[in-house]
Design a protein around this motif. Structure first.
Motif, short mmCIF file in Angstrom:
data_model
loop_
_atom_site.label_atom_id
_atom_site.label_comp_id
_atom_site.label_asym_id
_atom_site.label_seq_id
_atom_site.Cartn_x
_atom_site.Cartn_y
_atom_site.Cartn_z
N ARG A 128 21.00 68.51 88.26
CA ARG A 128 20.88 67.24 87.72
C ARG A 128 19.35 66.72 87.67
O ARG A 128 18.95 65.53 87.57
CB ARG A 128 21.73 65.99 88.30
N PHE A 129 18.47 67.60 87.70
CA PHE A 129 17.11 67.59 87.42
C PHE A 129 16.65 67.26 86.07
O PHE A 129 17.33 67.83 85.07
CB PHE A 129 16.29 68.82 88.13
N SER A 130 15.45 66.60 85.96
CA SER A 130 14.76 66.51 84.55
C SER A 130 13.61 67.30 84.56
O SER A 130 13.30 68.05 85.44
CB SER A 130 14.38 64.96 84.44
N LEU A 184 16.05 64.41 95.60
CA LEU A 184 15.36 65.43 94.80
C LEU A 184 16.01 66.68 94.86
O LEU A 184 16.42 67.26 93.83
CB LEU A 184 13.87 65.39 94.88
N GLU A 187 19.00 67.42 96.25
CA GLU A 187 20.17 67.21 95.89
C GLU A 187 20.17 67.52 94.33
O GLU A 187 21.45 67.92 93.83
CB GLU A 187 20.89 65.87 96.38
N ARG A 188 19.34 66.69 93.48
CA ARG A 188 19.35 66.59 92.14
C ARG A 188 19.24 68.33 91.74
O ARG A 188 20.04 68.60 90.70
CB ARG A 188 18.46 65.87 91.65
N ASP A 210 11.06 66.09 86.79
CA ASP A 210 11.18 66.85 87.94
C ASP A 210 10.64 68.08 88.25
O ASP A 210 9.83 68.39 89.11
CB ASP A 210 12.74 66.70 88.37
#
Length: 111
Positions: free
Chosen positions: A54-56, A46, A48-49, A59
């Motif tokens: 690249r998170f939503s 998470l 790293e996202r 998230d």
């Protein structure tokens, strides 16, 4: 802590919800909640996202919810979704990223 100043050395982040300043913190219990909420294999994935952008939105909301609970705010998911976050989605994502960074940084790494 509502209305308190966030202490970055303690891993805290401030966020204004519905016009009220809240302090958020990812405690160990909050991190467990976060893992369960996201079904994450690891929290490092998470992190790293977030680092890679690249998170939503899911998230972000899960991190904020865990941070609120870790700081002792019994906010429901429905209340957080309905809340007005000062600064909008950009501020929400920034606060979530800071929470993760501060939870996994050594004190001398924090600014």
């Amino acid at each position: 802590m509502t209305g308190a100043t966030a202490n970055p050395w303690a891993g805290e982040v401030a966020l204004i919800l519905d016009g009220e300043r809240h302090t958020l913190k990812l405690t160990l219990g909050a991190l467990v909640e976060l893992e369960q909420a996201l079904g994450a294999d690891s929290l490092m994935a998470l992190v790293e996202r977030f680092e890679g952008g690249r998170f939503s939105a899911r998230d972000v909301m899960a991190v904020l919810m865990a941070g609120l609970h870790g700081a002792g705010h019994p906010v429901s998911a429905a209340a957080l979704v309905a809340a007005e976050i000062a600064g909008g989605p950009i501020e929400a994502a920034r606060a979530a990223g800071q929470l993760l960074a501060r939870a996994f940084a050594l004190p001398e790494d924090q600014a």
